[in-house]
Design a protein around this motif. Structure first.
Motif, PDB file in Angstrom:
ATOM      1  N   ARG A  54       0.833  -1.208   0.000  1.00  0.00           N
ATOM      2  CA  ARG A  54       0.000   0.000   0.000  1.00  0.00           C
ATOM      3  C   ARG A  54       0.867   1.258   0.000  1.00  0.00           C
ATOM      4  NH1 ARG A  54      -0.872   3.137   3.778  1.00  0.00           N
ATOM      5  NH2 ARG A  54      -0.471   1.637   5.447  1.00  0.00           N
ATOM      6  N   GLU A  55       1.854   1.318   0.908  1.00  0.00           N
ATOM      7  CA  GLU A  55       2.702   2.511   1.008  1.00  0.00           C
ATOM      8  C   GLU A  55       3.505   2.743  -0.270  1.00  0.00           C
ATOM      9  OE1 GLU A  55       3.234   5.004   3.139  1.00  0.00           O
ATOM     10  OE2 GLU A  55       1.774   4.373   4.635  1.00  0.00           O
ATOM     11  N   LEU A  56       4.068   1.678  -0.843  1.00  0.00           N
ATOM     12  CA  LEU A  56       4.860   1.814  -2.058  1.00  0.00           C
ATOM     13  C   LEU A  56       3.999   2.304  -3.213  1.00  0.00           C
ATOM     14  CD1 LEU A  56       7.618   1.510  -3.378  1.00  0.00           C
ATOM     15  CD2 LEU A  56       7.147  -0.941  -3.664  1.00  0.00           C
ATOM     16  N   GLN A  57       2.777   1.792  -3.321  1.00  0.00           N
ATOM     17  CA  GLN A  57       1.859   2.261  -4.367  1.00  0.00           C
ATOM     18  C   GLN A  57       1.497   3.725  -4.146  1.00  0.00           C
ATOM     19  OE1 GLN A  57      -1.263  -0.661  -3.887  1.00  0.00           O
ATOM     20  NE2 GLN A  57      -0.503  -1.909  -5.587  1.00  0.00           N
ATOM     21  N   GLU A  58       1.155   4.084  -2.907  1.00  0.00           N
ATOM     22  CA  GLU A  58       0.726   5.462  -2.616  1.00  0.00           C
ATOM     23  C   GLU A  58       1.845   6.463  -2.877  1.00  0.00           C
ATOM     24  OE1 GLU A  58      -2.495   4.451   0.939  1.00  0.00           O
ATOM     25  OE2 GLU A  58      -0.632   5.464   1.449  1.00  0.00           O
ATOM     26  N   GLU A  59       3.045   6.167  -2.399  1.00  0.00           N
ATOM     27  CA  GLU A  59       4.125   7.160  -2.433  1.00  0.00           C
ATOM     28  C   GLU A  59       4.862   7.244  -3.763  1.00  0.00           C
ATOM     29  OE1 GLU A  59       5.223   7.427   2.294  1.00  0.00           O
ATOM     30  OE2 GLU A  59       6.608   6.359   0.979  1.00  0.00           O
ATOM     31  N   THR A  60       4.852   6.157  -4.546  1.00  0.00           N
ATOM     32  CA  THR A  60       5.619   6.173  -5.792  1.00  0.00           C
ATOM     33  C   THR A  60       4.799   5.850  -7.030  1.00  0.00           C
ATOM     34  OG1 THR A  60       6.251   3.830  -5.750  1.00  0.00           O
ATOM     35  CG2 THR A  60       7.660   5.379  -4.509  1.00  0.00           C
ATOM     36  N   GLY A  61       3.607   5.310  -6.855  1.00  0.00           N
ATOM     37  CA  GLY A  61       2.833   4.845  -7.996  1.00  0.00           C
ATOM     38  C   GLY A  61       3.323   3.505  -8.519  1.00  0.00           C
ATOM     39  N   ALA A  62       4.110   2.794  -7.720  1.00  0.00           N
ATOM     40  CA  ALA A  62       4.651   1.489  -8.131  1.00  0.00           C
ATOM     41  C   ALA A  62       3.518   0.545  -8.514  1.00  0.00           C
ATOM     42  CB  ALA A  62       5.479   0.878  -7.011  1.00  0.00           C
ATOM     43  N   GLN A  63       3.775  -0.251  -9.538  1.00  0.00           N
ATOM     44  CA  GLN A  63       2.787  -1.201 -10.037  1.00  0.00           C
ATOM     45  C   GLN A  63       3.380  -2.608 -10.068  1.00  0.00           C
ATOM     46  OE1 GLN A  63       0.371   0.646 -13.427  1.00  0.00           O
ATOM     47  NE2 GLN A  63       2.327   1.745 -13.546  1.00  0.00           N
ATOM     48  N   ASN A  64       2.503  -3.604  -9.876  1.00  0.00           N
ATOM     49  CA  ASN A  64       2.897  -5.007  -9.937  1.00  0.00           C
ATOM     50  C   ASN A  64       4.059  -5.310  -8.977  1.00  0.00           C
ATOM     51  OD1 ASN A  64       2.855  -7.695 -10.739  1.00  0.00           O
ATOM     52  ND2 ASN A  64       4.093  -7.315 -12.564  1.00  0.00           N
ATOM     53  N   ILE A  65       3.865  -4.984  -7.724  1.00  0.00           N
ATOM     54  CA  ILE A  65       4.889  -5.217  -6.699  1.00  0.00           C
ATOM     55  C   ILE A  65       4.977  -6.716  -6.454  1.00  0.00           C
ATOM     56  CG2 ILE A  65       5.560  -4.725  -4.316  1.00  0.00           C
ATOM     57  CD1 ILE A  65       3.750  -2.115  -4.688  1.00  0.00           C
ATOM     58  N   ARG A  66       6.190  -7.254  -6.581  1.00  0.00           N
ATOM     59  CA  ARG A  66       6.368  -8.710  -6.536  1.00  0.00           C
ATOM     60  C   ARG A  66       7.757  -9.069  -5.995  1.00  0.00           C
ATOM     61  NH1 ARG A  66       7.029  -6.334 -11.261  1.00  0.00           N
ATOM     62  NH2 ARG A  66       8.805  -6.877 -12.563  1.00  0.00           N
ATOM     63  N   ASN A  67       7.985 -10.368  -5.864  1.00  0.00           N
ATOM     64  CA  ASN A  67       9.275 -10.883  -5.375  1.00  0.00           C
ATOM     65  C   ASN A  67       9.684 -10.210  -4.065  1.00  0.00           C
ATOM     66  OD1 ASN A  67       9.360 -12.425  -7.755  1.00  0.00           O
ATOM     67  ND2 ASN A  67      10.447 -10.806  -8.849  1.00  0.00           N
ATOM     68  N   ILE A  68       8.770 -10.159  -3.131  1.00  0.00           N
ATOM     69  CA  ILE A  68       8.987  -9.476  -1.856  1.00  0.00           C
ATOM     70  C   ILE A  68       9.773 -10.398  -0.926  1.00  0.00           C
ATOM     71  CG2 ILE A  68       7.842  -8.459   0.144  1.00  0.00           C
ATOM     72  CD1 ILE A  68       5.464  -7.845  -1.807  1.00  0.00           C
ATOM     73  N   VAL A  69      10.958  -9.912  -0.502  1.00  0.00           N
ATOM     74  CA  VAL A  69      11.866 -10.704   0.332  1.00  0.00           C
ATOM     75  C   VAL A  69      12.291  -9.858   1.534  1.00  0.00           C
ATOM     76  CG1 VAL A  69      14.103 -11.891   0.383  1.00  0.00           C
ATOM     77  CG2 VAL A  69      12.712 -11.950  -1.701  1.00  0.00           C
ATOM     78  N   PRO A  70      12.188 -10.397   2.749  1.00  0.00           N
ATOM     79  CA  PRO A  70      12.611  -9.635   3.931  1.00  0.00           C
ATOM     80  C   PRO A  70      14.097  -9.248   3.876  1.00  0.00           C
ATOM     81  CG  PRO A  70      11.373 -11.585   4.582  1.00  0.00           C
ATOM     82  CD  PRO A  70      11.647 -11.715   3.114  1.00  0.00           C
TER      83      PRO A  70
END
Length: 178
Positions: free
Chosen positions: A66-82
């Motif tokens: 949510r934050e990444l989309q709101e602040e940057t307009g990022a799309q298709n956020i994937r491959n999320i690794v801690p």
């Protein structure tokens, strides 16, 4: 998630007998070569990882997306690794609490090349926040110069610069292995 650093602002000490506000935040690490997606804040003239507070009904990954989309307009956020968590205690300047305890959960992730529409909050607009692709080493140099010379810096610049240095170090290690 591993805690990569714990930091206590001197103005928050001593922590005993303080009324503490607890906040969870998620921060995104999006890299392409030596470029990293950052937020530039005109008010403080610094660079930071995109991200922010996690809502009570969200887990860390949902807050990150949510934050990444709101602040940057990022799309298709994937491959999320801690990556790791940064813990900090900072002074709180509102009447209900003395100290803020914040856990910033940081994640590597990928996004589509093109950024879409942002949805910034009023204070983010007033502070002049904007997403930028920046050479990570230039961002570190800029923030360090800011910390040494600018009295109008935000409390987050030390956290952000520490995280950027750690990310740059890990990127260099990955390049050696490749």
């Amino acid at each position: 998630m591993r805690v990569i650093k714990s930091s206590i602002h001197p103005d928050a000490l001593p922590l005993e007998d303080k009324i503490t506000f607890h906040r969870r935040a998620a921060r995104a690490i999006v890299v392409r070569g030596e470029s990293i997606l950052l937020l530039y804040t005109e008010r403080y003239q610094d660079y930071s990882l995109p991200g922010g507070g996690i809502d009570p009904d969200e887990n860390e990954v949902e807050g990150l997306i949510r934050e990444l989309q709101e602040e940057t307009g990022a799309q298709n956020i994937r491959n999320i690794v801690p990556f790791g968590a940064y813990e900090e205690y900072r002074p709180w300047y509102k009447p209900d609490f003395d100290v803020m305890h914040m856990m910033s959960y940081c994640f590597w992730c990928d996004i589509d090349e093109e950024l879409g529409e942002m949805s910034l909050e009023d204070y983010e607009i007033k502070n002049g926040m904007q997403p930028v692709w920046m050479n990570i080493h230039e961002a570190i140099r800029h923030n360090k110069h800011n910390m040494a010379t600018n009295e109008k810096q935000g409390l987050s610049i030390q956290r952000e610069t520490y995280l950027l240095e750690l990310i740059a170090s890990e990127l260099m290690e990955k390049q050696k292995v490749s």
